[in-house]
Design an enzyme around this catalytic site. Sequence first.
Site, PDB file in Angstrom:
ATOM      1  N   SER A 256       0.905  -1.261   0.131  1.00 39.75           N
ATOM      2  CA  SER A 256       0.118   0.041  -0.046  1.00 39.75           C
ATOM      3  C   SER A 256       0.869   1.290   0.122  1.00 39.75           C
ATOM      4  O   SER A 256       1.514   1.614  -1.125  1.00 39.75           O
ATOM      5  CB  SER A 256      -1.029  -0.182   1.280  1.00 39.75           C
ATOM      6  OG  SER A 256      -1.927   0.867   0.974  1.00 39.75           O
ATOM      7  N   ASP A 267      10.054   5.226 -10.323  1.00 40.38           N
ATOM      8  CA  ASP A 267       9.669   6.027 -11.603  1.00 40.38           C
ATOM      9  C   ASP A 267      10.238   7.330 -11.936  1.00 40.38           C
ATOM     10  O   ASP A 267      10.511   7.527 -13.183  1.00 40.38           O
ATOM     11  CB  ASP A 267       8.123   6.140 -11.916  1.00 40.38           C
ATOM     12  CG  ASP A 267       7.178   4.948 -12.037  1.00 40.38           C
ATOM     13  OD1 ASP A 267       7.973   3.811 -12.383  1.00 40.38           O
ATOM     14  OD2 ASP A 267       6.082   5.075 -12.356  1.00 40.38           O
ATOM     15  N   LYS A 281      -0.674  -4.506  -3.026  1.00 38.40           N
ATOM     16  CA  LYS A 281      -1.985  -3.839  -2.628  1.00 38.40           C
ATOM     17  C   LYS A 281      -2.216  -2.343  -3.148  1.00 38.40           C
ATOM     18  O   LYS A 281      -1.737  -1.353  -2.654  1.00 38.40           O
ATOM     19  CB  LYS A 281      -1.942  -3.890  -1.109  1.00 38.40           C
ATOM     20  CG  LYS A 281      -3.627  -3.606  -0.611  1.00 38.40           C
ATOM     21  CD  LYS A 281      -3.902  -2.369  -0.194  1.00 38.40           C
ATOM     22  CE  LYS A 281      -5.233  -2.030   0.388  1.00 38.40           C
ATOM     23  NZ  LYS A 281      -5.644  -0.730   0.221  1.00 38.40           N
TER      24      LYS A 281
END
Length: 401
Positions: A256, A267, A281
């Site tokens: 999460s 990224d 998740k």
Amino acid sequence: MDLFANVLARVRNDYVVPVENADLITDALNGMLQGLDPHSSYIPPDRFDDLQISTTGEYGGLGMEVTMEEGVVKVVAPIDDTPAKKAGIKSGDYLTAIDGESIIGLGLDEAVDRMRGKPGEPITITVVRKGEDPEDITLTREVIKRVVVKHRLEDGIPYIRISQFNELTYSGLKKAVSALKSEIKGKLPGVILDLRGNPGGLLDQSIKVSSAFLNGGEVVSTRGRHKEDNMHYNAKKGELFKGVPVIVLIDGASASASEIVAGALQDRERALLVGLTSFGKGSVQSVIPLRNGRDGALRLTTARYYTPSGRTIQGTGIDPDIAISYALDDKKGNKGGLKESDLPNAIKAEKEKQAEEDSEDENQIEFPPEGFKVEDDYQLKRAVEILKSGKYTELLAKAHS
């Protein structure tokens, strides 16, 4: 609705023992919602206070994040410095009884309620681990204070461990940075951010922690069925670690909010990710009060999380740039613990990962040398080596080439 009312009446009148209407309705609602996905559920009115406990309060308990799998409580991750962690409870363990009384088939909220209690009181839980006989473990409930940020120097390299994202996480991170800078007496040579075993927590804290490593720009976005569910969350300018090489440690229990941070820094080419693929998740739950909370609330999955490049987290997780196992090669694929995709009714990934992009192919995982002890932490050892070797920039560029 006529069908539901008919079944309810039949059960109430003909079941072998008397049952309460409220219990039947609660179980029916949970059955409907948990049939959608493992994170949607009905919250009865008397459980509203528990929503605050996990992020702000203190309580007498054992200290572990749990989920439900086919009617059995399953451990997602124990929390650092809690009775569960000290007793050796592991991710993937099943909990089948409390003080000799079976909890199989109980709702998750009821099972959690039974584990909580007065600090100092003993509790015996029955733990079932794959390949082993059931074991009764006696623990003593403690006040779970959730000290979530710790720091130290690891062979001269600043190391910061975040075990959960609650309301104190970002302030704890800032204190850790100040303490490390005072200890180093100069610019930090690098930093290792350890998110292994971190089950997640508050979205806003994951944004703030990401902001410590980013000078603005997107951290995560959400997309759902409705336009209002589509949101973009950006980091604030003024990063705390400007120009400092960063390695993030992740594993199969990083979930999460942990995956939001790891995915954003990956990224944005701001950190090198080391370890194993995260939990996966990547769904957003909204709490929707019913009659202003008088009838409880729905915890309903309303959107998915996406990394800045548009990758979905749900069901796939975040792959490390350098896959390194904490354990020796067992020659059987080193199957790890529970993953989001293993949960009943888990929302499927929108598209399968391509085989060539799977960084956890067993031939690509680096394993500890023969005889290396798990407690010596091979993943951390390798992260320190990378930062001290001078190859960090080269490896980061290679990961994004």
